[in-house]
Design a protein around this motif. Sequence first.
Motif, PDB file in Angstrom:
ATOM      1  N   GLY A   1      19.968 -49.930  62.022  1.00 37.20           N
ATOM      2  CA  GLY A   1      18.925 -50.059  62.180  1.00 37.20           C
ATOM      3  C   GLY A   1      18.713 -51.858  61.751  1.00 37.20           C
ATOM      4  N   ARG A   2      19.529 -51.940  60.707  1.00 36.68           N
ATOM      5  CA  ARG A   2      19.748 -53.845  60.324  1.00 36.68           C
ATOM      6  C   ARG A   2      20.183 -54.076  61.209  1.00 36.68           C
ATOM      7  NH1 ARG A   2      20.610 -53.766  54.668  1.00 36.68           N
ATOM      8  NH2 ARG A   2      21.184 -55.914  54.647  1.00 36.68           N
ATOM      9  N   PRO A   3      19.797 -56.003  61.382  1.00 36.55           N
ATOM     10  CA  PRO A   3      20.365 -56.458  62.045  1.00 36.55           C
ATOM     11  C   PRO A   3      21.987 -56.969  62.262  1.00 36.55           C
ATOM     12  CG  PRO A   3      18.810 -57.232  60.900  1.00 36.55           C
ATOM     13  CD  PRO A   3      18.856 -56.497  60.571  1.00 36.55           C
ATOM     14  N   ARG A   4      22.681 -57.418  63.581  1.00 35.59           N
ATOM     15  CA  ARG A   4      23.617 -57.528  63.756  1.00 35.59           C
ATOM     16  C   ARG A   4      23.771 -59.114  64.340  1.00 35.59           C
ATOM     17  NH1 ARG A   4      27.735 -52.819  64.613  1.00 35.59           N
ATOM     18  NH2 ARG A   4      27.558 -51.649  62.937  1.00 35.59           N
ATOM     19  N   SER A   5      24.533 -60.186  63.989  1.00 33.61           N
ATOM     20  CA  SER A   5      24.862 -60.753  64.461  1.00 33.61           C
ATOM     21  C   SER A   5      25.695 -60.973  65.764  1.00 33.61           C
ATOM     22  CB  SER A   5      25.861 -62.293  64.172  1.00 33.61           C
ATOM     23  OG  SER A   5      24.478 -62.910  62.599  1.00 33.61           O
ATOM     24  N   SER A   6      24.749 -61.482  67.256  1.00 35.64           N
ATOM     25  CA  SER A   6      25.403 -60.941  68.601  1.00 35.64           C
ATOM     26  C   SER A   6      25.998 -62.140  69.103  1.00 35.64           C
ATOM     27  CB  SER A   6      24.232 -60.645  69.381  1.00 35.64           C
ATOM     28  OG  SER A   6      22.939 -61.849  69.645  1.00 35.64           O
TER      29      SER A   6
ATOM     30  N   ALA B   1      30.517 -68.009  56.531  1.00 31.56           N
ATOM     31  CA  ALA B   1      29.507 -66.763  56.722  1.00 31.56           C
ATOM     32  C   ALA B   1      29.607 -66.135  58.150  1.00 31.56           C
ATOM     33  CB  ALA B   1      28.066 -67.422  57.066  1.00 31.56           C
ATOM     34  N   ALA B   2      30.012 -66.181  59.118  1.00 31.10           N
ATOM     35  CA  ALA B   2      30.121 -65.424  60.554  1.00 31.10           C
ATOM     36  C   ALA B   2      31.609 -64.486  59.942  1.00 31.10           C
ATOM     37  CB  ALA B   2      30.707 -66.264  61.619  1.00 31.10           C
ATOM     38  N   PHE B   3      31.986 -64.338  59.069  1.00 31.38           N
ATOM     39  CA  PHE B   3      32.909 -63.966  58.983  1.00 31.38           C
ATOM     40  C   PHE B   3      33.138 -62.870  58.330  1.00 31.38           C
ATOM     41  CE2 PHE B   3      36.740 -62.833  55.049  1.00 31.38           C
ATOM     42  CZ  PHE B   3      37.749 -62.070  56.604  1.00 31.38           C
TER      43      PHE B   3
ATOM     44  N   THR C   1      31.082 -54.346  44.960  1.00 31.02           N
ATOM     45  CA  THR C   1      30.328 -54.728  43.737  1.00 31.02           C
ATOM     46  C   THR C   1      28.630 -54.652  43.480  1.00 31.02           C
ATOM     47  OG1 THR C   1      29.846 -57.378  42.899  1.00 31.02           O
ATOM     48  CG2 THR C   1      29.938 -57.207  44.475  1.00 31.02           C
ATOM     49  N   ARG C   2      28.042 -54.405  43.000  1.00 31.06           N
ATOM     50  CA  ARG C   2      26.631 -54.517  43.264  1.00 31.06           C
ATOM     51  C   ARG C   2      25.332 -55.156  44.462  1.00 31.06           C
ATOM     52  NH1 ARG C   2      22.591 -57.491  39.847  1.00 31.06           N
ATOM     53  NH2 ARG C   2      23.893 -58.098  38.647  1.00 31.06           N
ATOM     54  N   PHE C   3      24.814 -54.535  44.817  1.00 37.97           N
ATOM     55  CA  PHE C   3      24.772 -55.717  45.444  1.00 37.97           C
ATOM     56  C   PHE C   3      22.997 -56.533  45.357  1.00 37.97           C
ATOM     57  CE2 PHE C   3      20.794 -56.248  49.324  1.00 37.97           C
ATOM     58  CZ  PHE C   3      21.736 -56.572  50.156  1.00 37.97           C
ATOM     59  N   ARG C   4      23.455 -57.675  45.696  1.00 42.23           N
ATOM     60  CA  ARG C   4      22.699 -58.666  45.230  1.00 42.23           C
ATOM     61  C   ARG C   4      21.481 -59.118  46.579  1.00 42.23           C
ATOM     62  NH1 ARG C   4      27.205 -59.208  42.144  1.00 42.23           N
ATOM     63  NH2 ARG C   4      27.029 -59.827  40.177  1.00 42.23           N
ATOM     64  N   PRO C   5      19.840 -58.868  45.987  1.00 44.59           N
ATOM     65  CA  PRO C   5      19.022 -59.234  47.953  1.00 44.59           C
ATOM     66  C   PRO C   5      18.871 -60.679  47.744  1.00 44.59           C
ATOM     67  CG  PRO C   5      18.320 -57.890  45.956  1.00 44.59           C
ATOM     68  CD  PRO C   5      19.325 -58.065  45.140  1.00 44.59           C
ATOM     69  N   VAL C   6      19.189 -61.401  47.047  1.00 39.65           N
ATOM     70  CA  VAL C   6      18.957 -63.324  46.842  1.00 39.65           C
ATOM     71  C   VAL C   6      20.463 -63.227  48.025  1.00 39.65           C
ATOM     72  CG1 VAL C   6      20.473 -63.665  45.082  1.00 39.65           C
ATOM     73  CG2 VAL C   6      18.845 -65.292  45.947  1.00 39.65           C
ATOM     74  N   THR C   7      21.734 -63.043  47.664  1.00 39.05           N
ATOM     75  CA  THR C   7      22.533 -62.584  49.084  1.00 39.05           C
ATOM     76  C   THR C   7      22.653 -62.946  50.106  1.00 39.05           C
ATOM     77  OG1 THR C   7      23.400 -61.073  48.421  1.00 39.05           O
ATOM     78  CG2 THR C   7      24.229 -62.504  46.553  1.00 39.05           C
ATOM     79  N   GLN C   8      21.801 -61.736  50.381  1.00 33.89           N
ATOM     80  CA  GLN C   8      21.590 -61.257  52.048  1.00 33.89           C
ATOM     81  C   GLN C   8      19.910 -62.806  52.785  1.00 33.89           C
ATOM     82  OE1 GLN C   8      20.064 -57.708  52.475  1.00 33.89           O
ATOM     83  NE2 GLN C   8      18.897 -57.999  54.680  1.00 33.89           N
ATOM     84  N   GLU C   9      19.424 -63.281  52.050  1.00 25.89           N
ATOM     85  CA  GLU C   9      19.125 -63.959  52.118  1.00 25.89           C
ATOM     86  C   GLU C   9      19.446 -65.851  52.111  1.00 25.89           C
ATOM     87  OE1 GLU C   9      16.030 -64.743  48.899  1.00 25.89           O
ATOM     88  OE2 GLU C   9      15.187 -62.390  48.999  1.00 25.89           O
TER      89      GLU C   9
ATOM     90  N   HIS D   1      22.647 -66.073  52.369  1.00 21.42           N
ATOM     91  CA  HIS D   1      23.851 -65.533  54.103  1.00 21.42           C
ATOM     92  C   HIS D   1      22.912 -65.451  55.219  1.00 21.42           C
ATOM     93  CE1 HIS D   1      26.788 -63.831  56.047  1.00 21.42           C
ATOM     94  NE2 HIS D   1      25.529 -62.658  57.084  1.00 21.42           N
ATOM     95  N   GLU D   2      21.938 -65.071  55.608  1.00 17.57           N
ATOM     96  CA  GLU D   2      20.881 -64.561  56.803  1.00 17.57           C
ATOM     97  C   GLU D   2      19.919 -66.226  57.344  1.00 17.57           C
ATOM     98  OE1 GLU D   2      17.853 -61.731  56.543  1.00 17.57           O
ATOM     99  OE2 GLU D   2      19.601 -60.762  56.666  1.00 17.57           O
ATOM    100  N   TYR D   3      20.247 -67.214  55.690  1.00 17.84           N
ATOM    101  CA  TYR D   3      19.944 -68.711  56.440  1.00 17.84           C
ATOM    102  C   TYR D   3      20.808 -69.394  56.400  1.00 17.84           C
ATOM    103  CZ  TYR D   3      17.655 -72.562  54.964  1.00 17.84           C
ATOM    104  OH  TYR D   3      16.793 -74.182  55.491  1.00 17.84           O
ATOM    105  N   THR D   4      21.860 -69.020  55.899  1.00 22.72           N
ATOM    106  CA  THR D   4      23.113 -70.211  56.773  1.00 22.72           C
ATOM    107  C   THR D   4      23.550 -69.707  57.880  1.00 22.72           C
ATOM    108  OG1 THR D   4      23.589 -70.010  54.397  1.00 22.72           O
ATOM    109  CG2 THR D   4      25.651 -70.637  56.040  1.00 22.72           C
ATOM    110  N   LEU D   5      23.320 -68.053  58.666  1.00 27.38           N
ATOM    111  CA  LEU D   5      23.613 -68.139  59.773  1.00 27.38           C
ATOM    112  C   LEU D   5      22.856 -69.037  60.801  1.00 27.38           C
ATOM    113  CD1 LEU D   5      25.924 -65.104  59.503  1.00 27.38           C
ATOM    114  CD2 LEU D   5      26.096 -66.904  60.793  1.00 27.38           C
TER     115      LEU D   5
END
Length: 377
Positions: A164-169, A150-152, A116-124, A126-130
């Motif tokens: 280069g993008r960060p991943r949850s470790s 969110a982890a899934f 689907t179309r990428f929406r930058p706000v969803t990344q913000e 998502h990362e805040y939730t984690l």
Amino acid sequence: MDGLADWDERTIGLAGLLNHAALGERPEAAALSHRLDEALATVPAYEWLAGDDDDKAWAYTRPDHRVRFEAALRIAPFRAEAGKLVDGAPFLSSVLRLARIAWASQLFADGTLGRTRFRPVTQEIHEYTLGPAWQPGNHELLVDLTRAAAAFHDHRAAAGRPTGRPRSSRAPALQQSIYAAAAEVVTPAGCREPTPAALARIRGLLTEGLVVAAAQLTAFAVEVHPAAGGQLRALASDVIDTAARTSPGVRIDALARLALSPVLADLVDPVDVLRETTRPGVRTTGQPWVRGHVRHLLFPALLTRSPSVALRQFHEAVADSWEEAAALLEHGGAEVVDALGPDAVTILHTAIRRALSCTSPDGAAPESVDGLRLATR
């Protein structure tokens, strides 16, 4: 959708259609949005016969709250004002807020994967939730469930994330043991097999007596890590051994979860589990719903792996209870469409209408059945 005679189901159905049209950016979205607004404007007002449970989960049982909540769930991803539909029900409002957060993670993963179309706000979001700043110290069941979701989706997104993008470790810190185990199964994001910590978490559920949850998470781990092989099969064997020492209701429920996995087909046969639900002497004291629930769970797997058994199961259901037959179709919808093709609805509708005509005193099918208007064929 116009065939639905019940106003509540029709309204929820319109919200579902609008969800698909809006997120898919289809031209029908505007017309569906207008129809949904009209339907919501005519929702009748209900009142409690005694007391006021608007601030509790029980509020969902009030028909007007239920319809507005279900509609809000479906339109929340693209309508900022969706929350106003449940303003008078605080608990449902809280659930809706968490659902929107989980949806942001899902849309982030879908956008990262190019679905689907990428929406930058969803990344913000998502990362805040984690991260540690979201709901610090709050480990209520639904909050931990949202973190696990969110982890899934972070794990899903890892497959399409640029280098280069960060991943949850590390898995998010969860206190609800079931959701902590679920999050551990998909950590670190993009991993190809479960970590020893994930396996230990699931085995810990067995120790706690949460055998059905352990079975379901084992099947989930197999689905997420299909190449993991031996270690997950060993875990499944442990679950089976533990289930054998529990009550009959827990045992068949746990085995059904494993039976749904094709990878574990040689360990648990869905036909054998189905036979257990009908065998005389198998008591499900205190859980009378387990037998039917397990039969519904198994139907999709039987359709693809033992179709003759599934057809016999469906035939018996039709002869005994239309409610049971409808429940089987609901659970096996995708498999039925795969078997019958895109005309599955027409084929089933015609057959059901013919059957109703055969059993009617005047030889004619009724105008509506179970809230569904039967259009002339």
